[in-house]
Design an enzyme around this catalytic site. Sequence first.
Site, PDB file in Angstrom:
ATOM      1  N   GLY A   1       0.774  -1.237   0.000  1.00 58.18           N
ATOM      2  CA  GLY A   1       0.000   0.000   0.000  1.00 58.18           C
ATOM      3  C   GLY A   1       0.798   1.274   0.000  1.00 58.18           C
ATOM      4  O   GLY A   1       0.211   2.365  -0.056  1.00 58.18           O
TER       5      GLY A   1
ATOM      6  N   PRO B   1       4.622  -4.840  -0.920  1.00 53.43           N
ATOM      7  CA  PRO B   1       4.472  -3.666  -1.775  1.00 53.43           C
ATOM      8  C   PRO B   1       4.402  -4.041  -3.255  1.00 53.43           C
ATOM      9  O   PRO B   1       5.152  -4.901  -3.716  1.00 53.43           O
ATOM     10  CB  PRO B   1       5.745  -2.871  -1.492  1.00 53.43           C
ATOM     11  CG  PRO B   1       6.757  -3.925  -1.171  1.00 53.43           C
ATOM     12  CD  PRO B   1       6.019  -5.045  -0.500  1.00 53.43           C
ATOM     13  N   GLY B   2       3.495  -3.434  -3.972  1.00 53.22           N
ATOM     14  CA  GLY B   2       3.425  -3.612  -5.416  1.00 53.22           C
ATOM     15  C   GLY B   2       3.778  -2.303  -6.095  1.00 53.22           C
ATOM     16  O   GLY B   2       4.828  -2.146  -6.707  1.00 53.22           O
ATOM     17  N   ARG B   3       2.887  -1.334  -5.892  1.00 55.01           N
ATOM     18  CA  ARG B   3       3.041  -0.042  -6.549  1.00 55.01           C
ATOM     19  C   ARG B   3       4.361   0.636  -6.208  1.00 55.01           C
ATOM     20  O   ARG B   3       5.017   1.199  -7.078  1.00 55.01           O
ATOM     21  CB  ARG B   3       1.882   0.865  -6.138  1.00 55.01           C
ATOM     22  CG  ARG B   3       1.796   2.173  -6.902  1.00 55.01           C
ATOM     23  CD  ARG B   3       0.762   3.100  -6.275  1.00 55.01           C
ATOM     24  NE  ARG B   3      -0.461   2.408  -5.967  1.00 55.01           N
ATOM     25  CZ  ARG B   3      -1.497   2.302  -6.805  1.00 55.01           C
ATOM     26  NH1 ARG B   3      -1.429   2.848  -7.996  1.00 55.01           N
ATOM     27  NH2 ARG B   3      -2.583   1.646  -6.441  1.00 55.01           N
TER      28      ARG B   3
ATOM     29  N   ARG C   1      -5.918   2.853 -15.600  1.00 57.31           N
ATOM     30  CA  ARG C   1      -6.013   3.578 -14.329  1.00 57.31           C
ATOM     31  C   ARG C   1      -6.771   4.905 -14.401  1.00 57.31           C
ATOM     32  O   ARG C   1      -7.615   5.156 -13.546  1.00 57.31           O
ATOM     33  CB  ARG C   1      -4.621   3.790 -13.717  1.00 57.31           C
ATOM     34  CG  ARG C   1      -3.912   2.468 -13.375  1.00 57.31           C
ATOM     35  CD  ARG C   1      -2.634   2.675 -12.603  1.00 57.31           C
ATOM     36  NE  ARG C   1      -2.896   3.250 -11.303  1.00 57.31           N
ATOM     37  CZ  ARG C   1      -2.725   4.507 -10.982  1.00 57.31           C
ATOM     38  NH1 ARG C   1      -2.208   5.366 -11.848  1.00 57.31           N
ATOM     39  NH2 ARG C   1      -3.036   4.945  -9.787  1.00 57.31           N
TER      40      ARG C   1
ATOM     41  N   CYS D   1     -14.262   3.903 -28.121  1.00 55.97           N
ATOM     42  CA  CYS D   1     -15.580   4.536 -28.075  1.00 55.97           C
ATOM     43  C   CYS D   1     -16.167   4.513 -26.670  1.00 55.97           C
ATOM     44  O   CYS D   1     -17.140   3.813 -26.396  1.00 55.97           O
ATOM     45  CB  CYS D   1     -16.524   3.815 -29.033  1.00 55.97           C
ATOM     46  SG  CYS D   1     -15.801   3.653 -30.654  1.00 55.97           S
TER      47      CYS D   1
ATOM     48  N   TYR E   1       0.080  -1.671 -12.117  1.00 51.22           N
ATOM     49  CA  TYR E   1      -1.326  -1.673 -12.514  1.00 51.22           C
ATOM     50  C   TYR E   1      -1.488  -1.025 -13.893  1.00 51.22           C
ATOM     51  O   TYR E   1      -2.442  -0.312 -14.159  1.00 51.22           O
ATOM     52  CB  TYR E   1      -2.196  -0.994 -11.431  1.00 51.22           C
ATOM     53  CG  TYR E   1      -1.948  -1.605 -10.068  1.00 51.22           C
ATOM     54  CD1 TYR E   1      -2.406  -2.886  -9.791  1.00 51.22           C
ATOM     55  CD2 TYR E   1      -1.187  -0.944  -9.100  1.00 51.22           C
ATOM     56  CE1 TYR E   1      -2.133  -3.487  -8.563  1.00 51.22           C
ATOM     57  CE2 TYR E   1      -0.903  -1.535  -7.879  1.00 51.22           C
ATOM     58  CZ  TYR E   1      -1.382  -2.814  -7.618  1.00 51.22           C
ATOM     59  OH  TYR E   1      -1.102  -3.412  -6.415  1.00 51.22           O
TER      60      TYR E   1
HETATM   61  C1  PLP Z   1      -2.814  -5.417  -3.967  1.00 50.08           C
HETATM   62  C2  PLP Z   1      -2.265  -5.960  -2.747  1.00 50.08           C
HETATM   63  C3  PLP Z   1      -0.991  -5.576  -2.315  1.00 50.08           C
HETATM   64  C4  PLP Z   1      -0.152  -4.568  -3.030  1.00 50.08           C
HETATM   65  O1  PLP Z   1      -0.685  -3.285  -2.967  1.00 50.08           O
HETATM   66  P1  PLP Z   1       0.194  -2.023  -3.419  1.00 50.08           P
HETATM   67  O2  PLP Z   1      -0.680  -0.871  -3.154  1.00 50.08           O
HETATM   68  O3  PLP Z   1       0.494  -2.188  -4.858  1.00 50.08           O
HETATM   69  O4  PLP Z   1       1.422  -2.009  -2.586  1.00 50.08           O
HETATM   70  C5  PLP Z   1      -0.492  -6.172  -1.185  1.00 50.08           C
HETATM   71  N1  PLP Z   1      -1.204  -7.092  -0.492  1.00 50.08           N
HETATM   72  C6  PLP Z   1      -2.436  -7.465  -0.872  1.00 50.08           C
HETATM   73  C7  PLP Z   1      -3.166  -8.473  -0.076  1.00 50.08           C
HETATM   74  C8  PLP Z   1      -3.011  -6.910  -2.002  1.00 50.08           C
HETATM   75  O5  PLP Z   1      -4.234  -7.273  -2.368  1.00 50.08           O
END
Ligand code: PLP
Length: 437
Positions: free
Chosen positions: A238, A288-290, A326, A361, A390
């Site tokens: 997050g 962490p992803g984002r 997005r 469209c 994403y």
């Molecule tokens: C999507 C998700 C993440 C990653 O979220 P980011 O905002 O990209 O860091 C981590 N844990 C869980 C369980 C998620 O669903």
Amino acid sequence: MHDFSFKRGKLYCENVSVASLVKQHGSPLFIYSHATLTRNFQQLDEALAPLDHTVCFAAKANSNLGVLRTLANAGSGFDLVSGGELQRIIAAGGDPAKCIFAGVGKTEEEIELALKKGIYAFNAESEPELIRINKVARRLKKKAPIAVRVNPNVDAKTHAKITTGTYENKFGIAFEEVEEIYERASKLKNLHIRGLQMHIGSQLTEVGPFEKAVKKVVPLAKRLAEKHGIEFFSIGGGLGIVYDPALESGEAKWWRSPKRKNLLTPAKYAAKLIPLLKPLGLKVLIEPGRFIAGNCGILVTRVEYVKQTGVKNFVIVDAAMNDLARPALYDSYHQIVPLAQNPGDHLKKNQISSDVVGPICESGDYFCKNRMLPAVGEGDHLALLSAGAYGFVMASNYNTRAFPAEILVKGNRAEVVRKRQSLKQLWASESVPKWLK
Ligand SMILES: *Cc1c(COP(=O)(O)O)cnc(C)c1O
């Protein structure tokens, strides 16, 4: 910080000119920087060094094999949400023993696959899921490592569509019910209770909500460690990124908090959370992803037309919401820059209020509205920044548009890590019934 910058007026990814990549590979084109990916991972990893910890990259943010391999090489574990992602991670060289499996809808097949591959833990989101995991494990004569996702009911103060940690959301088990669930789970013979997990939302730009949630959940983790011997606490992902360094006005910017000076950095995150987590003595996971992938990528697109209506200046480009969803999904902001910069570009008199739109469209098919941009014309290219998370993973074939290609750059090398999809592939598995003459 990222590795896209202008050198002598031309946009570069590390040491490779973006224009040269577009010339070679066409448009639209996703380009990722190996250095940015690695640095973002290492920043977090180093910030958490005082804890026994594993950074588990959330593969759903960007699951390209080249990206996953880059992170696996850096030592990353992975947070995954489907059997498909697990297969990808393994194909990319990731270690299943460093993988945790999240998501509210795990199927029996996915649970079986994950058990056979030996993942570190399932993060279960409901009691029926625990019962199902136990059942599959019994059939396979295994013990399934599990954690329960606790919903701490803390508002992440982010966009409604990416808030996950309040009781309005489908995720996790209510804080007040978690201990009873562990009690009942401890009676299920094929479960190995290994941890506790939470994740309150995405694109958080302040440390406050993390701190609040961790503070609330640490005593619970402590009790679970004493009673059930859990060994880890995953505090989820997050961490937000800066999409808009210039802070231009004129667009809805949901992620911008008035307390921007509290902007999140790994150092601040660690400084607030380590003192809370260290005394627990548990292994800490983050997902962490984002934060890792967001700023590592751009989407390059070609200007097809400039359409002036008297009211609006529409810049019609060859990328669309099917390539980068997005803005359509979350009203999100991506910085947009031409690949070639002219000296006066930053002056208001050389800019024009523009809507950059795709060819699809749908009125939602836009990348920005009323944004001051340098004037561009047919054949110019624009880069949408911070498109590494994403981005491609949410692409679709809507309007029978092929998936763009993806490039990974490292230093002065650039490699196609996903070929542009051919149009024929789009209907290759379709057929016309014989009785439809
Ligand atoms: C999507 C998700 C993440 C990653 O979220 P980011 O905002 O990209 O860091 C981590 N844990 C869980 C369980 C998620 O669903």
